[in-house]
Design a protein around this motif. Structure first.
Motif, PDB file in Angstrom:
ATOM      1  N   ALA A 304       0.838  -1.203   0.000  1.00  0.00           N
ATOM      2  CA  ALA A 304       0.000   0.000   0.000  1.00  0.00           C
ATOM      3  C   ALA A 304       0.874   1.254   0.000  1.00  0.00           C
ATOM      4  N   SER A 305       2.007   1.195   0.696  1.00  0.00           N
ATOM      5  CA  SER A 305       2.927   2.338   0.731  1.00  0.00           C
ATOM      6  C   SER A 305       3.486   2.625  -0.659  1.00  0.00           C
ATOM      7  N   LYS A 306       3.802   1.562  -1.410  1.00  0.00           N
ATOM      8  CA  LYS A 306       4.328   1.756  -2.772  1.00  0.00           C
ATOM      9  C   LYS A 306       3.298   2.416  -3.671  1.00  0.00           C
ATOM     10  N   ILE A 307       2.025   1.958  -3.543  1.00  0.00           N
ATOM     11  CA  ILE A 307       0.963   2.533  -4.378  1.00  0.00           C
ATOM     12  C   ILE A 307       0.767   4.007  -4.048  1.00  0.00           C
ATOM     13  N   MET A 308       0.760   4.342  -2.745  1.00  0.00           N
ATOM     14  CA  MET A 308       0.542   5.730  -2.346  1.00  0.00           C
ATOM     15  C   MET A 308       1.720   6.617  -2.731  1.00  0.00           C
ATOM     16  N   THR A 309       2.943   6.076  -2.703  1.00  0.00           N
ATOM     17  CA  THR A 309       4.113   6.852  -3.115  1.00  0.00           C
ATOM     18  C   THR A 309       3.965   7.306  -4.564  1.00  0.00           C
ATOM     19  N   LYS A 310       3.422   6.424  -5.426  1.00  0.00           N
ATOM     20  CA  LYS A 310       3.228   6.781  -6.836  1.00  0.00           C
ATOM     21  C   LYS A 310       2.261   7.962  -6.985  1.00  0.00           C
ATOM     22  N   ASN A 311       1.298   8.083  -6.038  1.00  0.00           N
ATOM     23  CA  ASN A 311       0.328   9.179  -6.127  1.00  0.00           C
ATOM     24  C   ASN A 311       0.996  10.546  -5.990  1.00  0.00           C
ATOM     25  N   PHE A 312       2.144  10.610  -5.289  1.00  0.00           N
ATOM     26  CA  PHE A 312       2.779  11.891  -4.983  1.00  0.00           C
ATOM     27  C   PHE A 312       3.853  12.292  -5.994  1.00  0.00           C
ATOM     28  N   ILE A 313       4.163  11.410  -6.928  1.00  0.00           N
ATOM     29  CA  ILE A 313       5.216  11.722  -7.901  1.00  0.00           C
ATOM     30  C   ILE A 313       4.819  12.943  -8.723  1.00  0.00           C
ATOM     31  N   GLY A 314       5.733  13.960  -8.754  1.00  0.00           N
ATOM     32  CA  GLY A 314       5.484  15.179  -9.529  1.00  0.00           C
ATOM     33  C   GLY A 314       4.574  16.179  -8.859  1.00  0.00           C
ATOM     34  N   GLN A 315       4.142  15.925  -7.616  1.00  0.00           N
ATOM     35  CA  GLN A 315       3.225  16.822  -6.915  1.00  0.00           C
ATOM     36  C   GLN A 315       3.991  17.732  -5.948  1.00  0.00           C
ATOM     37  N   GLU A 316       3.576  18.999  -5.872  1.00  0.00           N
ATOM     38  CA  GLU A 316       4.126  19.950  -4.916  1.00  0.00           C
ATOM     39  C   GLU A 316       2.992  20.463  -4.033  1.00  0.00           C
ATOM     40  N   PHE A 317       3.341  20.757  -2.783  1.00  0.00           N
ATOM     41  CA  PHE A 317       2.336  21.231  -1.835  1.00  0.00           C
ATOM     42  C   PHE A 317       2.848  22.500  -1.167  1.00  0.00           C
ATOM     43  N   GLY A 318       2.007  23.518  -1.121  1.00  0.00           N
ATOM     44  CA  GLY A 318       2.367  24.798  -0.542  1.00  0.00           C
ATOM     45  C   GLY A 318       1.921  25.917  -1.447  1.00  0.00           C
ATOM     46  N   SER A 319       2.564  27.080  -1.303  1.00  0.00           N
ATOM     47  CA  SER A 319       2.246  28.226  -2.152  1.00  0.00           C
ATOM     48  C   SER A 319       3.454  29.140  -2.213  1.00  0.00           C
ATOM     49  N   GLY A 320       3.542  29.864  -3.302  1.00  0.00           N
ATOM     50  CA  GLY A 320       4.662  30.777  -3.474  1.00  0.00           C
ATOM     51  C   GLY A 320       5.993  30.052  -3.463  1.00  0.00           C
ATOM     52  N   SER A 321       6.903  30.566  -2.658  1.00  0.00           N
ATOM     53  CA  SER A 321       8.238  29.967  -2.575  1.00  0.00           C
ATOM     54  C   SER A 321       8.302  28.839  -1.546  1.00  0.00           C
ATOM     55  N   LYS A 322       7.236  28.668  -0.803  1.00  0.00           N
ATOM     56  CA  LYS A 322       7.223  27.641   0.246  1.00  0.00           C
ATOM     57  C   LYS A 322       6.486  26.409  -0.273  1.00  0.00           C
ATOM     58  N   LYS A 323       7.266  25.448  -0.730  1.00  0.00           N
ATOM     59  CA  LYS A 323       6.694  24.232  -1.302  1.00  0.00           C
ATOM     60  C   LYS A 323       7.506  23.009  -0.886  1.00  0.00           C
ATOM     61  N   VAL A 324       6.822  21.889  -0.840  1.00  0.00           N
ATOM     62  CA  VAL A 324       7.498  20.624  -0.532  1.00  0.00           C
ATOM     63  C   VAL A 324       7.040  19.567  -1.532  1.00  0.00           C
ATOM     64  N   GLN A 325       7.883  18.592  -1.718  1.00  0.00           N
ATOM     65  CA  GLN A 325       7.541  17.405  -2.501  1.00  0.00           C
ATOM     66  C   GLN A 325       7.646  16.180  -1.607  1.00  0.00           C
ATOM     67  N   VAL A 326       6.770  15.207  -1.824  1.00  0.00           N
ATOM     68  CA  VAL A 326       6.802  13.941  -1.073  1.00  0.00           C
ATOM     69  C   VAL A 326       7.607  12.937  -1.883  1.00  0.00           C
ATOM     70  N   GLN A 327       8.697  12.458  -1.314  1.00  0.00           N
ATOM     71  CA  GLN A 327       9.576  11.511  -1.996  1.00  0.00           C
ATOM     72  C   GLN A 327       9.212  10.055  -1.711  1.00  0.00           C
ATOM     73  N   ASN A 328       8.651   9.838  -0.546  1.00  0.00           N
ATOM     74  CA  ASN A 328       8.343   8.444  -0.186  1.00  0.00           C
ATOM     75  C   ASN A 328       7.243   8.433   0.869  1.00  0.00           C
ATOM     76  N   VAL A 329       6.416   7.378   0.834  1.00  0.00           N
ATOM     77  CA  VAL A 329       5.325   7.211   1.806  1.00  0.00           C
ATOM     78  C   VAL A 329       5.476   5.844   2.474  1.00  0.00           C
ATOM     79  N   ASN A 330       5.317   5.847   3.773  1.00  0.00           N
ATOM     80  CA  ASN A 330       5.259   4.581   4.522  1.00  0.00           C
ATOM     81  C   ASN A 330       4.051   4.625   5.442  1.00  0.00           C
ATOM     82  N   ILE A 331       3.326   3.511   5.546  1.00  0.00           N
ATOM     83  CA  ILE A 331       2.173   3.468   6.439  1.00  0.00           C
ATOM     84  C   ILE A 331       2.268   2.250   7.347  1.00  0.00           C
TER      85      ILE A 331
END
Length: 469
Positions: A304-331
């Motif tokens: 399930a962690s592998k599937i969810m990690t794929k959901n975050f590929i190429g996604q950024e969260f935040g606004s303006g200059s304050k942004k983060v990317q999710v590289q890996n998910v573990n549950i």
């Protein structure tokens, strides 16, 4: 200090301050997983039809294989005053016999018999015996009623007639003397022997257990449903039910059914749980046609962690200059909830931890996490160093990606099941046919190793066994 050096030092200090203010390193405490219920789950049994269809010609072939040449040899005259040898002269024929009491099987046996019959007594140590030898050559016709006992076709055979190819003879002083007028009473001497021999041969040739268990063993080997999701379907038999064997024209039909558990395992190919020694045959009067298959989908936290990690590929969260990317998910599981660990890079580096309750969306066919929020230590650290990341709108955006869809998995699973429901033959003489409706989601159960989704599908599954080898 020279003016140029002071200017350079101030510039480096400003750059360091800007760098430190734009990228925060967060080190939140990891919520350690706890022991939930072990990977033992409540499974509602499914039911699969297992009709066995055997042609009379198969019984005929097997019986001829077992009874060949000398088919009966009793050379002990002391126990019952009879010695008997019986030879099969030509192939046995087995056909349908329909009378007023129902359909039975008729066995036509060309034979030769030599019978020694001893008449007399033993008194005061003196033997007063007269031994006669009869020679029979003819065709015996037997009729058998059929039933099922302990996996075997059970017959009760009675001799119906005996037609002589040659006049029966008796050996007198080394010569064969016709004794047709004497032979009819002598038939009773070997009648029961022949009847029992036919019953024993049919019972041995019509042992359903090896064929049915061999078919089940093949069916119970887990097979791949989806290459994409690495999902496997595993069938675990519990009991076998059977109605009484019925003869219809030239076929024996034995309605059988299998009570079983059906599991969908996500990940590596699971082992088969087939155990022939634990399967019990139980008699019933009727086998249902339409069935409800209850399937469990076992999604390990790792998968399930592998599937969810794929959901975050190429996604950024935040606004303006304050942004983060999710590289890996573990549950993992903790205290009845799921812990979601997100490894971040960007304006914040490190791992943040969220918790939520897994739920299922019937419309989107997705497992998502309700009541999601940062765990306490993570939230406190974010408020001190990156409060923008702790805000609700960022959390909601992250929450949208903390889900994984079963839609494609269910659709692909149904698609991949179709070839197995259209005359699929896992072994010679065994065919699987069926139809299935849409898969319905039932509920979720958490364990310390996986999320268990309970599914239901209505339809029919027939595993027919045609013939015995």
């Amino acid at each position: 200090m020279p003016k140029q050096s002071l200017t350079l030092l101030l510039l480096i200090s400003v750059l360091l301050l800007v760098s430190c203010s734009s990228t925060n390193q967060i080190e939140a405490l990891k919520p350690e997983p706890d022991d939930a219920t072990p990977l033992i789950y409540e499974n509602i049994a499914s039911f699969i039809n297992l009709p066995v269809n055997v042609k009379l010609k198969d019984i005929q072939y097997q019986t001829n294989t077992l009874l060949n040449g000398l088919i009966y040899d009793d050379n002990n005259i002391e126990d019952d005053n009879i010695e008997m040898k019986v030879w099969k002269l030509a192939p046995i024929s087995i056909i349908n016999h329909n009378d007023n009491s129902g359909e039975k099987i008729k066995t036509i046996l060309p034979l030769k018999a030599v019978i020694k019959y001893r008449i007399g007594t033993k008194k005061m140590g003196i033997e007063l015996y007269d031994t006669r030898e009869f020679n029979l050559n003819g065709v015996v016709t037997l009729v058998s009623e059929v039933g099922l006992t302990n996996w075997k076709l059970n017959t009760v055979t009675k001799l119906q007639s005996l037609e002589w190819n040659e006049s029966p003879t008796m050996t007198v002083f080394g010569k064969n003397v016709p004794v047709t007028y004497l032979i009819t009473p002598a038939i009773q001497l070997f009648k029961s022997k022949i009847e029992k021999k036919i019953d024993a041969a049919i019972a041995k040739s019509m042992d359903f257990k090896p064929t049915v268990l061999a078919a089940l063993e093949k069916i119970c080997v887990p097979f791949l449903l989806s290459e994409t999701y690495k999902s496997w379907l595993r069938i675990v038999p519990i009991e076998i039910y059977s109605t009484t064997a019925v003869l219809k024209k030239d076929n024996f039909i034995l309605e059988m059914g299998m009570k079983c558990n059906m599991e969908t395992i996500i990940g590596q190919e699971p082992e088969s749980k087939f155990n022939a020694s634990k399967i019990i045959l139980k008699p019933v009067t009727k086998i249902p046609k339409d069935i409800t298959a209850n399937i469990i989908a076992v999604s390990t936290y790792q998968e399930a962690s592998k599937i969810m990690t794929k959901n975050f590929i190429g996604q950024e969260f935040g606004s303006g200059s304050k942004k983060v990317q999710v590289q890996n998910v573990n549950i993992w599981h903790k205290a009845g909830k799921m812990i979601i660990a997100l490894e971040l890079t960007g304006s914040v580096n490190g791992t943040v931890y969220l918790s939520g309750l897994p739920k299922y969306n019937e419309q989107t066919k997705e497992i998502y996490f309700d009541q999601m929020g940062y765990v306490l230590d993570t939230k406190n650290k974010l408020l001190r160093s990156a409060s923008w990341l702790a805000q609700g709108f960022v959390l909601r955006k992250i929450e949208e990606h903390c889900r994984y869809s079963l839609q494609n998995n269910l659709e692909e699973g149904q698609k991949n099941m179709l070839p197995y429901l259209k005359n699929y033959s896992p072994m010679h003489g065994v065919f699987i046919n069926g139809k299935m409706a849409a898969i319905e989601f039932q509920r979720i159960q958490l364990t310390n190793q996986a999320i268990i989704a309970f599914l239901k599908v209505k339809g029919t599954i027939d595993v027919s066994v045609n013939g015995l080898q």
